[in-house]
Design a protein around this motif. Structure first.
Motif, short mmCIF file in Angstrom:
data_model
loop_
_atom_site.label_atom_id
_atom_site.label_comp_id
_atom_site.label_asym_id
_atom_site.label_seq_id
_atom_site.Cartn_x
_atom_site.Cartn_y
_atom_site.Cartn_z
N UNK A 189 13.31 0.35 6.95
CA UNK A 189 14.36 -0.57 7.04
C UNK A 189 14.65 -1.01 5.71
N UNK A 190 15.82 -0.60 5.31
CA UNK A 190 16.48 -0.80 3.94
C UNK A 190 16.86 -2.32 3.79
N UNK A 191 16.66 -2.88 2.53
CA UNK A 191 16.71 -4.33 2.23
C UNK A 191 18.05 -4.68 2.47
N UNK B 163 19.86 -7.45 13.91
CA UNK B 163 20.23 -6.48 15.18
C UNK B 163 20.31 -4.97 14.94
N UNK B 164 20.46 -4.89 13.50
CA UNK B 164 20.42 -3.36 13.36
C UNK B 164 19.23 -2.58 12.89
N UNK B 165 18.21 -3.41 12.99
CA UNK B 165 16.97 -2.71 12.63
C UNK B 165 16.42 -1.77 13.37
#
Length: 225
Positions: free
Chosen positions: A131-133, A138-140
């Motif tokens: 998971x980028x910072x 909702x997009x995770x």
């Protein structure tokens, strides 16, 4: 015509049922005389300076987790691919780095060892990479799927990139060379000049692709520590 064209990349060519094409992969051992080690020649001094430059660059990419000798595997990988790419520039010598069986053998174990080491020793760090910072909640789930897929195709992209770039140049040289007997002397002289320019381009591609393979492998290893 197609069977004759792709026979250049056929590893099944043999003499007395012994495959001879893959011998070019090991011929580097015969081209390093012992005098290079005792009395450094100009060739050896250039090679040593190149290795030192690569060592400093790989050391920077690995960051604070760099250990003594950790850059040797990537320098050896660069040297192996560079030598095999160069061998393919000589006439009637088989280019082993143009086959997926060679490139995938280099990329897959390297990537797999990085993944095993990362997931066993730095599990939380590996999960954090999925998971980028700054990703919205909702997009995770989508980002986890995308990052997982992009991580899993890394060895394939490494292998395909090297093999495709080596095959493309050699195919172009072969196609242009096959048109030579049908040309007159004027067009033939132009064809020879074009072939020489393409050979210089392939010389540069051989260096660039071995460098790219080693650099990407270093970047992949730096992400798991």
């Amino acid at each position: 015509m197609m069977s004759n064209l792709f026979s250049t990349f056929d590893p099944s060519t043999n003499i007395l049922n012994l495959s001879m094409n893959w011998i070019s992969t090991l011929m580097g051992l015969l081209m390093i005389p012992m005098t290079f080690w005792f009395i450094p020649s100009r060739f050896m001094m250039i090679w040593i300076n190149l290795i030192i430059t690569l060592h400093m660059e790989f050391k920077t990419l690995l960051g604070s987790f760099n250990q003594k000798g950790s850059t040797f595997i990537f320098i050896s990988l660069f040297s192996l691919i560079l030598f095999n790419n160069f061998m393919g520039l000589f006439p009637y010598i088989y280019t082993s780095s143009s086959h997926m069986s060679m490139t995938l053998t280099l990329a897959l174990p390297l990537w797999l060892s990085f993944m095993i080491f990362g997931w066993i020793n730095h599990t939380q760090h590996m999960f954090a990479h999925l998971v980028p910072q700054g990703t919205p909640p909702i997009l995770m789930p989508f980002m986890v799927c995308i990052e997982t897929i992009s991580n899993m195709i890394r060895p394939g992209t490494l292998a395909v990139r090297l093999a495709a770039n080596m095959i493309a140049g050699h195919l172009l040289l072969t196609l242009l060379g096959n048109t030579g007997p049908m040309m007159n002397s004027m067009l033939l002289s132009i064809l020879i000049i074009i072939q020489m320019l393409l050979l210089i381009l392939e010389f540069a591609v051989s260096i660039i692709q071995s460098y790219v393979f080693a650099i990407l492998s270093t970047l992949y290893s730096s992400e798991v520590i």
